[in-house]
Design a protein around this motif. Structure first.
Motif, PDB file in Angstrom:
ATOM      1  N   SER A 191       6.514   5.965   6.010  1.00 35.88           N
ATOM      2  CA  SER A 191       7.088   5.798   4.680  1.00 35.88           C
ATOM      3  C   SER A 191       7.544   7.108   4.062  1.00 35.88           C
ATOM      4  O   SER A 191       7.112   8.198   4.464  1.00 35.88           O
ATOM      5  CB  SER A 191       6.055   5.128   3.769  1.00 35.88           C
ATOM      6  OG  SER A 191       6.424   5.159   2.411  1.00 35.88           O
ATOM      7  N   GLY A 192       8.362   6.948   3.041  1.00 37.31           N
ATOM      8  CA  GLY A 192       8.766   8.089   2.228  1.00 37.31           C
ATOM      9  C   GLY A 192       7.629   8.704   1.446  1.00 37.31           C
ATOM     10  O   GLY A 192       7.791   9.790   0.870  1.00 37.31           O
ATOM     11  N   ASP A 193       6.472   8.032   1.414  1.00 33.07           N
ATOM     12  CA  ASP A 193       5.318   8.602   0.718  1.00 33.07           C
ATOM     13  C   ASP A 193       4.565   9.621   1.570  1.00 33.07           C
ATOM     14  O   ASP A 193       3.528  10.151   1.146  1.00 33.07           O
ATOM     15  CB  ASP A 193       4.372   7.507   0.222  1.00 33.07           C
ATOM     16  CG  ASP A 193       3.735   6.688   1.350  1.00 33.07           C
ATOM     17  OD1 ASP A 193       3.798   7.109   2.523  1.00 33.07           O
ATOM     18  OD2 ASP A 193       3.180   5.613   1.056  1.00 33.07           O
ATOM     19  N   GLY A 194       5.076   9.904   2.778  1.00 31.40           N
ATOM     20  CA  GLY A 194       4.465  10.915   3.641  1.00 31.40           C
ATOM     21  C   GLY A 194       3.310  10.433   4.477  1.00 31.40           C
ATOM     22  O   GLY A 194       2.658  11.232   5.152  1.00 31.40           O
ATOM     23  N   THR A 195       3.046   9.107   4.452  1.00 32.72           N
ATOM     24  CA  THR A 195       1.912   8.597   5.222  1.00 32.72           C
ATOM     25  C   THR A 195       2.349   7.726   6.394  1.00 32.72           C
ATOM     26  O   THR A 195       3.375   7.054   6.344  1.00 32.72           O
ATOM     27  CB  THR A 195       0.941   7.762   4.353  1.00 32.72           C
ATOM     28  OG1 THR A 195       1.597   6.551   3.926  1.00 32.72           O
ATOM     29  CG2 THR A 195       0.464   8.552   3.164  1.00 32.72           C
ATOM     30  N   LEU A 196       1.525   7.761   7.421  1.00 26.49           N
ATOM     31  CA  LEU A 196       1.531   6.794   8.517  1.00 26.49           C
ATOM     32  C   LEU A 196       0.375   5.843   8.246  1.00 26.49           C
ATOM     33  O   LEU A 196      -0.748   6.287   7.999  1.00 26.49           O
ATOM     34  CB  LEU A 196       1.322   7.514   9.849  1.00 26.49           C
ATOM     35  CG  LEU A 196       0.990   6.643  11.061  1.00 26.49           C
ATOM     36  CD1 LEU A 196       2.219   5.883  11.534  1.00 26.49           C
ATOM     37  CD2 LEU A 196       0.413   7.499  12.193  1.00 26.49           C
ATOM     38  N   GLY A 203       0.818  -1.211   0.000  1.00 21.07           N
ATOM     39  CA  GLY A 203       0.000   0.000   0.000  1.00 21.07           C
ATOM     40  C   GLY A 203       0.851   1.258   0.000  1.00 21.07           C
ATOM     41  O   GLY A 203       0.468   2.276  -0.585  1.00 21.07           O
ATOM     42  N   HIS A 204       2.000   1.198   0.657  1.00 22.10           N
ATOM     43  CA  HIS A 204       2.903   2.348   0.627  1.00 22.10           C
ATOM     44  C   HIS A 204       3.434   2.570  -0.786  1.00 22.10           C
ATOM     45  O   HIS A 204       3.702   1.612  -1.523  1.00 22.10           O
ATOM     46  CB  HIS A 204       4.073   2.141   1.590  1.00 22.10           C
ATOM     47  CG  HIS A 204       3.741   2.454   3.019  1.00 22.10           C
ATOM     48  ND1 HIS A 204       3.335   3.703   3.439  1.00 22.10           N
ATOM     49  CD2 HIS A 204       3.776   1.677   4.137  1.00 22.10           C
ATOM     50  CE1 HIS A 204       3.129   3.684   4.749  1.00 22.10           C
ATOM     51  NE2 HIS A 204       3.386   2.469   5.199  1.00 22.10           N
ATOM     52  N   GLU A 205       3.604   3.829  -1.140  1.00 18.15           N
ATOM     53  CA  GLU A 205       4.114   4.194  -2.457  1.00 18.15           C
ATOM     54  C   GLU A 205       5.547   4.720  -2.373  1.00 18.15           C
ATOM     55  O   GLU A 205       6.044   5.335  -3.326  1.00 18.15           O
ATOM     56  CB  GLU A 205       3.190   5.228  -3.093  1.00 18.15           C
ATOM     57  CG  GLU A 205       1.779   4.686  -3.330  1.00 18.15           C
ATOM     58  CD  GLU A 205       0.823   5.738  -3.851  1.00 18.15           C
ATOM     59  OE1 GLU A 205       1.247   6.903  -4.020  1.00 18.15           O
ATOM     60  OE2 GLU A 205      -0.345   5.393  -4.097  1.00 18.15           O
ATOM     61  N   GLY A 206       6.190   4.467  -1.253  1.00 16.65           N
ATOM     62  CA  GLY A 206       7.570   4.889  -1.072  1.00 16.65           C
ATOM     63  C   GLY A 206       8.281   3.929  -0.145  1.00 16.65           C
ATOM     64  O   GLY A 206       7.704   2.941   0.336  1.00 16.65           O
ATOM     65  N   VAL A 207       9.544   4.209   0.113  1.00 19.72           N
ATOM     66  CA  VAL A 207      10.350   3.409   1.028  1.00 19.72           C
ATOM     67  C   VAL A 207       9.664   3.315   2.387  1.00 19.72           C
ATOM     68  O   VAL A 207       9.163   4.320   2.907  1.00 19.72           O
ATOM     69  CB  VAL A 207      11.743   4.041   1.200  1.00 19.72           C
ATOM     70  CG1 VAL A 207      12.528   3.363   2.316  1.00 19.72           C
ATOM     71  CG2 VAL A 207      12.524   3.980  -0.115  1.00 19.72           C
ATOM     72  N   VAL A 208       9.621   2.105   2.973  1.00 19.15           N
ATOM     73  CA  VAL A 208       9.105   1.937   4.336  1.00 19.15           C
ATOM     74  C   VAL A 208      10.289   2.041   5.290  1.00 19.15           C
ATOM     75  O   VAL A 208      11.152   1.172   5.323  1.00 19.15           O
ATOM     76  CB  VAL A 208       8.375   0.591   4.505  1.00 19.15           C
ATOM     77  CG1 VAL A 208       7.868   0.448   5.936  1.00 19.15           C
ATOM     78  CG2 VAL A 208       7.220   0.475   3.518  1.00 19.15           C
ATOM     79  N   TYR A 209      10.328   3.138   6.037  1.00 18.00           N
ATOM     80  CA  TYR A 209      11.460   3.408   6.919  1.00 18.00           C
ATOM     81  C   TYR A 209      11.257   2.880   8.333  1.00 18.00           C
ATOM     82  O   TYR A 209      12.231   2.624   9.044  1.00 18.00           O
ATOM     83  CB  TYR A 209      11.709   4.918   7.003  1.00 18.00           C
ATOM     84  CG  TYR A 209      12.300   5.526   5.760  1.00 18.00           C
ATOM     85  CD1 TYR A 209      13.622   5.297   5.394  1.00 18.00           C
ATOM     86  CD2 TYR A 209      11.531   6.349   4.937  1.00 18.00           C
ATOM     87  CE1 TYR A 209      14.173   5.869   4.259  1.00 18.00           C
ATOM     88  CE2 TYR A 209      12.070   6.933   3.796  1.00 18.00           C
ATOM     89  CZ  TYR A 209      13.396   6.684   3.465  1.00 18.00           C
ATOM     90  OH  TYR A 209      13.931   7.245   2.336  1.00 18.00           O
ATOM     91  N   SER A 210      10.015   2.737   8.761  1.00 19.70           N
ATOM     92  CA  SER A 210       9.772   2.377  10.160  1.00 19.70           C
ATOM     93  C   SER A 210       8.533   1.499  10.261  1.00 19.70           C
ATOM     94  O   SER A 210       7.500   1.783   9.639  1.00 19.70           O
ATOM     95  CB  SER A 210       9.577   3.649  10.994  1.00 19.70           C
ATOM     96  OG  SER A 210       9.383   3.350  12.362  1.00 19.70           O
ATOM     97  N   THR A 211       8.648   0.415  11.032  1.00 22.41           N
ATOM     98  CA  THR A 211       7.520  -0.483  11.303  1.00 22.41           C
ATOM     99  C   THR A 211       7.523  -0.806  12.792  1.00 22.41           C
ATOM    100  O   THR A 211       8.537  -1.228  13.330  1.00 22.41           O
ATOM    101  CB  THR A 211       7.637  -1.790  10.494  1.00 22.41           C
ATOM    102  OG1 THR A 211       8.955  -2.342  10.671  1.00 22.41           O
ATOM    103  CG2 THR A 211       7.391  -1.554   9.017  1.00 22.41           C
ATOM    104  N   ILE A 212       6.376  -0.607  13.436  1.00 24.44           N
ATOM    105  CA  ILE A 212       6.291  -0.753  14.892  1.00 24.44           C
ATOM    106  C   ILE A 212       5.017  -1.520  15.252  1.00 24.44           C
ATOM    107  O   ILE A 212       3.928  -1.172  14.814  1.00 24.44           O
ATOM    108  CB  ILE A 212       6.244   0.630  15.593  1.00 24.44           C
ATOM    109  CG1 ILE A 212       7.471   1.469  15.220  1.00 24.44           C
ATOM    110  CG2 ILE A 212       6.155   0.468  17.104  1.00 24.44           C
ATOM    111  CD1 ILE A 212       8.783   0.972  15.763  1.00 24.44           C
ATOM    112  N   TRP A 213       5.153  -2.556  16.072  1.00 26.24           N
ATOM    113  CA  TRP A 213       3.979  -3.253  16.599  1.00 26.24           C
ATOM    114  C   TRP A 213       3.298  -2.387  17.650  1.00 26.24           C
ATOM    115  O   TRP A 213       3.963  -1.723  18.458  1.00 26.24           O
ATOM    116  CB  TRP A 213       4.383  -4.569  17.263  1.00 26.24           C
ATOM    117  CG  TRP A 213       4.795  -5.632  16.314  1.00 26.24           C
ATOM    118  CD1 TRP A 213       6.072  -5.955  15.954  1.00 26.24           C
ATOM    119  CD2 TRP A 213       3.945  -6.537  15.591  1.00 26.24           C
ATOM    120  NE1 TRP A 213       6.060  -7.000  15.051  1.00 26.24           N
ATOM    121  CE2 TRP A 213       4.767  -7.365  14.819  1.00 26.24           C
ATOM    122  CE3 TRP A 213       2.559  -6.701  15.545  1.00 26.24           C
ATOM    123  CZ2 TRP A 213       4.252  -8.361  13.983  1.00 26.24           C
ATOM    124  CZ3 TRP A 213       2.043  -7.688  14.713  1.00 26.24           C
ATOM    125  CH2 TRP A 213       2.884  -8.507  13.947  1.00 26.24           C
TER     126      TRP A 213
END
Length: 326
Positions: A168-173, A146-156
């Motif tokens: 993500s680099g796409d500006g979304t959380l 779903g992200h349109e850019g690099v995923v920089y952070s993933t947190i449970w």
């Protein structure tokens, strides 16, 4: 008092305090600033003599993140520039127990689930995907797209089983439901790349994001029209965020401006202190779960540092005083 470990030729990308041992931390580091060369995974213990290495492993590509198991004090997972996740055992001095390589680009984020009865790993990659694994790393259980850019952070989520936040680099959380393999909420959190996110330890609805626009936004997921607070002070991109495990409204951030900053988003002004003890990008940051007010960070200046910021001690003393007055 600051305790320092130097790792010549290794530039720190991530640190995490052990959830089991109060004096132990892990650091993921890379040669040549992670652009080329190999990686090193370090396990360090705080002793009266300072920070000392108790285990280290070399990997053929840069290492960008590390997470301790929440179920076994000896296990940790790291994410590499070759698209791999490696499962390491502190009792094994040689090779990883398992290597999984499904991502097609750098793995920039790994996180181990914290909710009771759940023992899963999540990874985020430059290939724009989020993957969920069991600790055997045999094959991914789910791939979240779903992200349109690099995923920089993933947190449970520390509160809700099967729930992940990603930045993500796409500006979304994005907030993901792992069982249904769907994105439940997409927040246009910044008008720039987001490099970091973290979940409040005390409130399942509060998530913070940090961006290359130099700002931190604190979000209430029940109302995403505007952030609860907009924290300004950093002068370059924010690389990592961590909420305090001891205070509901306190969080820390580290940045490419060489600083670590401490905030209380319930106060005005929210900035508690700015720590300037590195000479390069500060990329790794964590709170010690066992020792109140103790923080560990790492930097491209080849150091890992453990310290207790005075602003946190002062804040907790003030809170205790207020409670006593009540």
């Amino acid at each position: 008092m600051i305790k320092v470990f130097r790792s010549p030729g290794r530039h720190g990308y991530a640190v995490e305090a052990s959830p089991f041992l109060p004096n132990r931390v892990a650091c993921a580091a890379s040669q040549y600033y992670g652009i080329t060369g190999c990686g090193t995974l370090l396990v360090l213990d705080e002793t009266p003599r300072g920070l000392v290495s108790v285990r280290s492993w070399e990997w053929g590509d840069g290492l960008f993140d590390v997470a301790w198991s929440e179920a076994n004090e000896h296990l940790l997972v790291a994410g590499g520039g070759d698209g791999s996740l490696q499962l390491w055992d502190t009792a094994n001095q040689h090779a990883p127990l398992k290597v999984a390589k499904e991502h097609t680009q750098e793995v920039y984020s790994v996180s181990w689930s914290q909710t009771r009865g759940e023992n899963l790993i999540v990874s985020g990659s430059w290939d724009h995907t989020v993957k969920v694994w069991d600790p055997s790393l045999s094959r991914s259980l789910t791939t979240l797209r779903g992200h349109e850019g690099v995923v920089y952070s993933t947190i449970w989520s520390p509160h809700i089983p099967g729930c992940i936040a990603s930045a993500s680099g796409d500006g979304t959380l994005r907030i993901w439901d792992v069982k249904a393999a769907v994105c439940r909420l997409a927040v246009p959190a910044h008008q720039a790349e987001i490099l970091a996110c973290d979940w409040c330890k005390y409130d399942q609805n509060i998530v913070a994001t940090g961006s290359v626009d130099c700002s931190i936004n604190v979000w209430d997921l029940r109302n995403i029209r505007q952030p609860v607070n907009h924290l300004l002070g950093h002068t370059y991109a924010i690389r990592r965020l961590k909420f305090s495990p001891f205070s509901q409204t306190v969080l820390a951030s580290c940045s490419y401006d060489f600083t670590v900053r401490f905030w209380d988003f319930g106060m005005n002004p929210p900035l508690l202190d700015t720590v300037e003890h590195h000479s390069e990008f500060v990329c790794g940051l964590d709170f010690n779960l066992h020792i109140p007010n103790q923080v560990v960070d790492c930097s491209w200046d080849e150091t890992v540092k453990i310290y207790a910021p005075a602003c946190l001690s002062a804040g907790s003393s003030a809170a205790q005083g207020a409670q006593a007055d009540d």
